[in-house]
Design a protein around this motif. Structure first.
Motif, PDB file in Angstrom:
ATOM      1  N   THR A 157       0.813  -1.207   0.000  1.00 21.04           N
ATOM      2  CA  THR A 157       0.000   0.000   0.000  1.00 21.04           C
ATOM      3  C   THR A 157       0.847   1.257   0.000  1.00 21.04           C
ATOM      4  N   VAL A 158       2.039   1.200   0.591  1.00 24.94           N
ATOM      5  CA  VAL A 158       2.874   2.388   0.692  1.00 24.94           C
ATOM      6  C   VAL A 158       4.342   1.988   0.851  1.00 24.94           C
ATOM      7  N   LEU A 159       5.212   2.765   0.226  1.00 22.34           N
ATOM      8  CA  LEU A 159       6.663   2.632   0.395  1.00 22.34           C
ATOM      9  C   LEU A 159       7.170   3.971   0.886  1.00 22.34           C
ATOM     10  N   TYR A 160       7.955   3.972   1.971  1.00 22.44           N
ATOM     11  CA  TYR A 160       8.511   5.203   2.508  1.00 22.44           C
ATOM     12  C   TYR A 160      10.006   5.014   2.745  1.00 22.44           C
ATOM     13  N   MET A 161      10.797   5.931   2.238  1.00 21.81           N
ATOM     14  CA  MET A 161      12.241   5.947   2.482  1.00 21.81           C
ATOM     15  C   MET A 161      12.505   6.989   3.559  1.00 21.81           C
ATOM     16  N   ASP A 162      13.043   6.560   4.720  1.00 17.95           N
ATOM     17  CA  ASP A 162      13.232   7.512   5.816  1.00 17.95           C
ATOM     18  C   ASP A 162      14.515   8.322   5.663  1.00 17.95           C
ATOM     19  N   GLN A 163      14.743   9.222   6.611  1.00 14.53           N
ATOM     20  CA  GLN A 163      15.891  10.129   6.551  1.00 14.53           C
ATOM     21  C   GLN A 163      17.232   9.404   6.662  1.00 14.53           C
ATOM     22  N   GLN A 164      17.218   8.190   7.207  1.00 16.76           N
ATOM     23  CA  GLN A 164      18.438   7.402   7.340  1.00 16.76           C
ATOM     24  C   GLN A 164      18.652   6.471   6.145  1.00 16.76           C
ATOM     25  N   GLY A 165      17.698   6.464   5.207  1.00 19.94           N
ATOM     26  CA  GLY A 165      17.803   5.622   4.023  1.00 19.94           C
ATOM     27  C   GLY A 165      17.174   4.247   4.166  1.00 19.94           C
ATOM     28  N   LYS A 166      16.459   4.001   5.274  1.00 21.17           N
ATOM     29  CA  LYS A 166      15.770   2.731   5.473  1.00 21.17           C
ATOM     30  C   LYS A 166      14.457   2.709   4.701  1.00 21.17           C
ATOM     31  N   ALA A 167      14.125   1.567   4.132  1.00 16.47           N
ATOM     32  CA  ALA A 167      12.861   1.395   3.423  1.00 16.47           C
ATOM     33  C   ALA A 167      11.807   0.836   4.373  1.00 16.47           C
ATOM     34  N   TRP A 168      10.631   1.451   4.386  1.00 13.70           N
ATOM     35  CA  TRP A 168       9.478   1.011   5.175  1.00 13.70           C
ATOM     36  C   TRP A 168       8.382   0.669   4.171  1.00 13.70           C
ATOM     37  N   LEU A 169       7.814  -0.514   4.286  1.00 14.91           N
ATOM     38  CA  LEU A 169       6.809  -0.987   3.335  1.00 14.91           C
ATOM     39  C   LEU A 169       5.540  -1.386   4.074  1.00 14.91           C
ATOM     40  N   GLY A 170       4.423  -0.722   3.750  1.00 15.56           N
ATOM     41  CA  GLY A 170       3.131  -1.063   4.333  1.00 15.56           C
ATOM     42  C   GLY A 170       2.360  -1.974   3.392  1.00 15.56           C
ATOM     43  N   THR A 171       1.549  -2.860   3.970  1.00 16.51           N
ATOM     44  CA  THR A 171       0.756  -3.803   3.181  1.00 16.51           C
ATOM     45  C   THR A 171      -0.714  -3.726   3.571  1.00 16.51           C
ATOM     46  N   ARG A 172      -1.559  -4.425   2.803  1.00 21.73           N
ATOM     47  CA  ARG A 172      -2.997  -4.453   3.101  1.00 21.73           C
ATOM     48  C   ARG A 172      -3.345  -5.375   4.264  1.00 21.73           C
ATOM     49  N   SER A 211      -0.585  -7.718   5.856  1.00 21.22           N
ATOM     50  CA  SER A 211       0.579  -8.310   6.537  1.00 21.22           C
ATOM     51  C   SER A 211       1.352  -7.324   7.399  1.00 21.22           C
ATOM     52  N   GLY A 212       0.812  -6.135   7.624  1.00 22.94           N
ATOM     53  CA  GLY A 212       1.471  -5.174   8.487  1.00 22.94           C
ATOM     54  C   GLY A 212       2.578  -4.402   7.811  1.00 22.94           C
ATOM     55  N   LEU A 213       3.656  -4.209   8.556  1.00 20.45           N
ATOM     56  CA  LEU A 213       4.757  -3.349   8.157  1.00 20.45           C
ATOM     57  C   LEU A 213       6.030  -4.172   7.980  1.00 20.45           C
ATOM     58  N   PHE A 214       6.821  -3.828   6.956  1.00 16.90           N
ATOM     59  CA  PHE A 214       8.125  -4.454   6.736  1.00 16.90           C
ATOM     60  C   PHE A 214       9.162  -3.343   6.665  1.00 16.90           C
ATOM     61  N   ALA A 262      -1.944  -0.775  15.351  1.00 17.05           N
ATOM     62  CA  ALA A 262      -3.376  -0.737  15.633  1.00 17.05           C
ATOM     63  C   ALA A 262      -4.142  -1.648  14.678  1.00 17.05           C
ATOM     64  N   ASP A 263      -3.618  -1.818  13.459  1.00 16.29           N
ATOM     65  CA  ASP A 263      -4.211  -2.696  12.454  1.00 16.29           C
ATOM     66  C   ASP A 263      -3.127  -3.036  11.434  1.00 16.29           C
ATOM     67  N   ASN A 264      -3.232  -4.190  10.803  1.00 20.01           N
ATOM     68  CA  ASN A 264      -2.213  -4.624   9.843  1.00 20.01           C
ATOM     69  C   ASN A 264      -2.361  -4.020   8.448  1.00 20.01           C
ATOM     70  N   GLU A 265      -3.412  -3.249   8.205  1.00 16.47           N
ATOM     71  CA  GLU A 265      -3.574  -2.591   6.906  1.00 16.47           C
ATOM     72  C   GLU A 265      -3.011  -1.171   7.006  1.00 16.47           C
ATOM     73  N   ILE A 266      -1.852  -0.957   6.417  1.00 19.88           N
ATOM     74  CA  ILE A 266      -1.139   0.314   6.528  1.00 19.88           C
ATOM     75  C   ILE A 266      -1.567   1.250   5.392  1.00 19.88           C
ATOM     76  N   THR A 267      -1.924   2.499   5.755  1.00 16.11           N
ATOM     77  CA  THR A 267      -2.342   3.461   4.732  1.00 16.11           C
ATOM     78  C   THR A 267      -1.322   4.579   4.514  1.00 16.11           C
ATOM     79  N   GLU A 268      -0.487   4.871   5.510  1.00 14.84           N
ATOM     80  CA  GLU A 268       0.481   5.963   5.369  1.00 14.84           C
ATOM     81  C   GLU A 268       1.646   5.744   6.324  1.00 14.84           C
ATOM     82  N   ILE A 269       2.822   6.197   5.907  1.00 13.98           N
ATOM     83  CA  ILE A 269       4.028   6.153   6.735  1.00 13.98           C
ATOM     84  C   ILE A 269       4.753   7.481   6.532  1.00 13.98           C
ATOM     85  N   PHE A 270       5.180   8.107   7.634  1.00 11.41           N
ATOM     86  CA  PHE A 270       6.013   9.303   7.509  1.00 11.41           C
ATOM     87  C   PHE A 270       6.891   9.441   8.737  1.00 11.41           C
TER      88      PHE A 270
END
Length: 124
Positions: A58-73, A75-78, A95-103
């Motif tokens: 559902t979402v891919l976020y690259m943080d300030q340290q260069g780590k990739a965060w991946l949300g799913t419908r 399976s939670g967060l990777f 709170a729920d395994n369906e991720i809609t946003e990461i920042f």
């Protein structure tokens, strides 16, 4: 190019799920059915394979340290760490395994948003 459009890559035999995020290094990283990678020129370079359990991103976020965060419908967060993808799922983390946003905020805390609430990973 056609009216300014240029097709970089395609695979007519597969349905590509594409999520794109620009990292602090200025490089655009992508999640596709081929894996996690980056665009170099007109090629998609796979940097890391995706575990079988990463489906329906559902979402891919690259943080300030260069780590990739991946949300799913479902399976939670990777999070991509040096030794591979680490999964965070269930009420212990989210709170729920369906991720809609990461920042990430100015203090480098990572906020995970879904329809049932907000979870925060505090910076180390």
């Amino acid at each position: 190019t056609l009216n300014g459009w240029k097709q970089l890559f395609s695979d007519p035999g597969q349905k590509l799920t594409i999520r794109v995020s620009r990292g602090s290094d200025g490089i655009y990283r992508m999640i596709t059915s081929a894996g996690f990678g980056r665009i170099s020129g007109a090629q998609f370079i796979v940097e890391n394979d995706l575990p079988e359990k990463i489906k329906n991103t559902t979402v891919l976020y690259m943080d300030q340290q260069g780590k990739a965060w991946l949300g799913t419908r479902k399976s939670g967060l990777f999070v991509l760490k040096p030794d591979g993808w680490v999964q965070y799922a269930g009420k212990e983390y989210l709170a729920d395994n369906e991720i809609t946003e990461i920042f990430q905020d100015k203090k480098k805390n990572t906020w995970i948003i879904n329809s049932k609430g907000i979870s925060i990973f505090l910076s180390e």
